[in-house]
Design a protein around this motif. Structure first.
Motif, PDB file in Angstrom:
ATOM      1  N   UNK A 172       0.832  -1.216   0.000  1.00 27.10           N
ATOM      2  CA  UNK A 172       0.000   0.000   0.000  1.00 27.10           C
ATOM      3  C   UNK A 172       0.863   1.262   0.000  1.00 27.10           C
ATOM      4  N   UNK A 173       1.959   1.231   0.752  1.00 18.55           N
ATOM      5  CA  UNK A 173       2.839   2.400   0.796  1.00 18.55           C
ATOM      6  C   UNK A 173       3.473   2.662  -0.555  1.00 18.55           C
ATOM      7  N   UNK A 174       3.871   1.613  -1.249  1.00 17.36           N
ATOM      8  CA  UNK A 174       4.470   1.786  -2.574  1.00 17.36           C
ATOM      9  C   UNK A 174       3.467   2.361  -3.562  1.00 17.36           C
ATOM     10  N   UNK A 175       2.225   1.888  -3.478  1.00 18.87           N
ATOM     11  CA  UNK A 175       1.194   2.418  -4.371  1.00 18.87           C
ATOM     12  C   UNK A 175       0.957   3.904  -4.113  1.00 18.87           C
ATOM     13  N   UNK A 176       0.873   4.293  -2.854  1.00 17.40           N
ATOM     14  CA  UNK A 176       0.653   5.698  -2.511  1.00 17.40           C
ATOM     15  C   UNK A 176       1.840   6.558  -2.933  1.00 17.40           C
ATOM     16  N   UNK A 177       3.066   6.063  -2.704  1.00 14.85           N
ATOM     17  CA  UNK A 177       4.263   6.820  -3.075  1.00 14.85           C
ATOM     18  C   UNK A 177       4.332   7.030  -4.585  1.00 14.85           C
ATOM     19  N   UNK A 178       3.958   6.019  -5.342  1.00 16.76           N
ATOM     20  CA  UNK A 178       3.969   6.147  -6.799  1.00 16.76           C
ATOM     21  C   UNK A 178       2.883   7.118  -7.260  1.00 16.76           C
ATOM     22  N   UNK A 179       1.720   7.057  -6.617  1.00 14.51           N
ATOM     23  CA  UNK A 179       0.599   7.924  -7.007  1.00 14.51           C
ATOM     24  C   UNK A 179       0.908   9.387  -6.725  1.00 14.51           C
ATOM     25  N   UNK A 180       1.553   9.662  -5.593  1.00 13.62           N
ATOM     26  CA  UNK A 180       1.817  11.041  -5.182  1.00 13.62           C
ATOM     27  C   UNK A 180       3.252  11.478  -5.452  1.00 13.62           C
ATOM     28  N   UNK A 181       4.048  10.595  -6.051  1.00 10.71           N
ATOM     29  CA  UNK A 181       5.433  10.921  -6.423  1.00 10.71           C
ATOM     30  C   UNK A 181       6.244  11.381  -5.210  1.00 10.71           C
ATOM     31  N   UNK A 182       6.229  10.564  -4.153  1.00 11.30           N
ATOM     32  CA  UNK A 182       7.004  10.861  -2.951  1.00 11.30           C
ATOM     33  C   UNK A 182       8.134   9.844  -2.808  1.00 11.30           C
ATOM     34  N   UNK A 183       9.235  10.278  -2.169  1.00  7.33           N
ATOM     35  CA  UNK A 183      10.422   9.419  -2.074  1.00  7.33           C
ATOM     36  C   UNK A 183      10.611   8.815  -0.691  1.00  7.33           C
ATOM     37  N   UNK A 184      10.062   9.437   0.346  1.00  4.87           N
ATOM     38  CA  UNK A 184      10.255   8.933   1.717  1.00  4.87           C
ATOM     39  C   UNK A 184       8.912   8.881   2.430  1.00  4.87           C
ATOM     40  N   UNK A 185       8.894   8.166   3.559  1.00  2.00           N
ATOM     41  CA  UNK A 185       7.656   8.086   4.326  1.00  2.00           C
ATOM     42  C   UNK A 185       7.283   9.440   4.929  1.00  2.00           C
ATOM     43  N   UNK A 186       8.286  10.201   5.341  1.00  2.00           N
ATOM     44  CA  UNK A 186       8.011  11.539   5.882  1.00  2.00           C
ATOM     45  C   UNK A 186       7.323  12.400   4.835  1.00  2.00           C
ATOM     46  N   UNK A 187       7.838  12.334   3.625  1.00  2.00           N
ATOM     47  CA  UNK A 187       7.231  13.108   2.536  1.00  2.00           C
ATOM     48  C   UNK A 187       5.827  12.588   2.222  1.00  2.00           C
ATOM     49  N   UNK A 188       5.644  11.284   2.309  1.00  2.00           N
ATOM     50  CA  UNK A 188       4.333  10.695   2.037  1.00  2.00           C
ATOM     51  C   UNK A 188       3.293  11.185   3.049  1.00  2.00           C
ATOM     52  N   UNK A 189       3.672  11.207   4.341  1.00  2.00           N
ATOM     53  CA  UNK A 189       2.741  11.682   5.367  1.00  2.00           C
ATOM     54  C   UNK A 189       2.452  13.172   5.188  1.00  2.00           C
ATOM     55  N   UNK A 190       3.493  13.943   4.868  1.00  2.00           N
ATOM     56  CA  UNK A 190       3.292  15.378   4.644  1.00  2.00           C
ATOM     57  C   UNK A 190       2.330  15.600   3.477  1.00  2.00           C
ATOM     58  N   UNK A 191       2.479  14.813   2.419  1.00  2.00           N
ATOM     59  CA  UNK A 191       1.589  14.948   1.260  1.00  2.00           C
ATOM     60  C   UNK A 191       0.155  14.559   1.633  1.00  2.00           C
ATOM     61  N   UNK A 192       0.003  13.554   2.486  1.00  2.00           N
ATOM     62  CA  UNK A 192      -1.336  13.139   2.910  1.00  2.00           C
ATOM     63  C   UNK A 192      -2.056  14.274   3.644  1.00  2.00           C
ATOM     64  N   UNK A 193      -1.322  15.005   4.486  1.00  2.00           N
ATOM     65  CA  UNK A 193      -1.923  16.160   5.154  1.00  2.00           C
ATOM     66  C   UNK A 193      -2.236  17.271   4.150  1.00  2.00           C
ATOM     67  N   UNK A 194      -1.303  17.524   3.236  1.00  2.00           N
ATOM     68  CA  UNK A 194      -1.494  18.589   2.256  1.00  2.00           C
ATOM     69  C   UNK A 194      -2.687  18.317   1.350  1.00  2.00           C
TER      70      UNK A 194
END
Length: 213
Positions: A172-194
């Motif tokens: 699931x994390x890989x799918x979300x990272x690919x969808x939102x073009x994020x490289x790290x988990x910190x960036x992924x969480x920040x994007x989720x809030x944004x």
């Protein structure tokens, strides 16, 4: 030569010149609200020219916010009342922004028995804030994974909480990272809030989106 008629034409031309130069948005409408004449300032509010406003319904150009106001005005005009009428309206300007303000309509005619025209003036009160963007759509499982990680859970901890394997959480994390073009988990969480997926100001973190369609 009919001097009275000549003077009338001169004054009519002067009035039209003044009408065009007034900076306040003004229009003359028939009793049903169809535009007969509009000045450049009024046309600019609609993103067009005065000639193209002719024949359009002023209450379609400027949307009333209270239906009761329009009904009361229609009844008053039917009874030939000569009051000044005000309608709260919203309208869209060029570029997509939306404004709100007030239309003021004054019945005018040569005599009290004639069917009046309406002298309509527009007053702008402000610009509406753009609507908040809808949260990005994620599945319930993706939302739970993001909320758990935002709260400090590890991959293994999230897996235990959700009844998944570690590989399932990683998927699931890989799918979300690919969808939102994020490289790290910190960036992924920040994007989720944004993107509005995680509710701001809430602890422990919560996902706020519905299931993906």
């Amino acid at each position: 030569m009919d001097l009275g008629r000549t003077d009338g034409v001169v004054w009519r031309n002067r009035a039209l010149m003044l009408f065009d130069r007034v900076s306040v948005p003004v229009a003359v409408c028939d009793v049903h609200g169809r535009v007969l004449l509009a000045n450049p300032a009024m046309a600019a509010e609609c993103g067009t020219t005065p000639g193209r406003l002719r024949g359009q319904d002023v209450l379609e150009l400027f949307r009333p916010q209270e239906a009761g106001q329009v009904e009361r005005i229609a009844e008053a005009l039917r009874l030939r009342h000569r009051s000044r009428y005000q309608v709260s309206v919203r309208w869209q300007v060029s570029g997509g922004a939306e404004r709100y303000g007030e239309l003021t309509a004054d019945p005018v005619s040569d005599n009290v028995d004639a069917t009046p025209a309406l002298l309509v003036m527009l007053r702008t009160h402000g610009e509406c804030a753009p609507p908040a963007p809808e949260p990005a759509r994620v599945t319930p499982v993706e939302g739970r994974v993001l909320a758990l990680l935002a709260g400090g859970a590890t991959t293994a901890g999230a897996a235990r909480e959700l009844g998944l394997s570690k590989d399932g959480v990683t998927y699931h994390l890989r799918r979300l990272s690919a969808r939102w073009n994020t490289a790290t988990r910190t960036e992924l969480i920040a994007r989720a809030y944004a993107l509005g997926v995680l509710s701001p100001g809430v602890w422990p973190p919560e996902a706020r989106t519905a299931e993906q369609g």
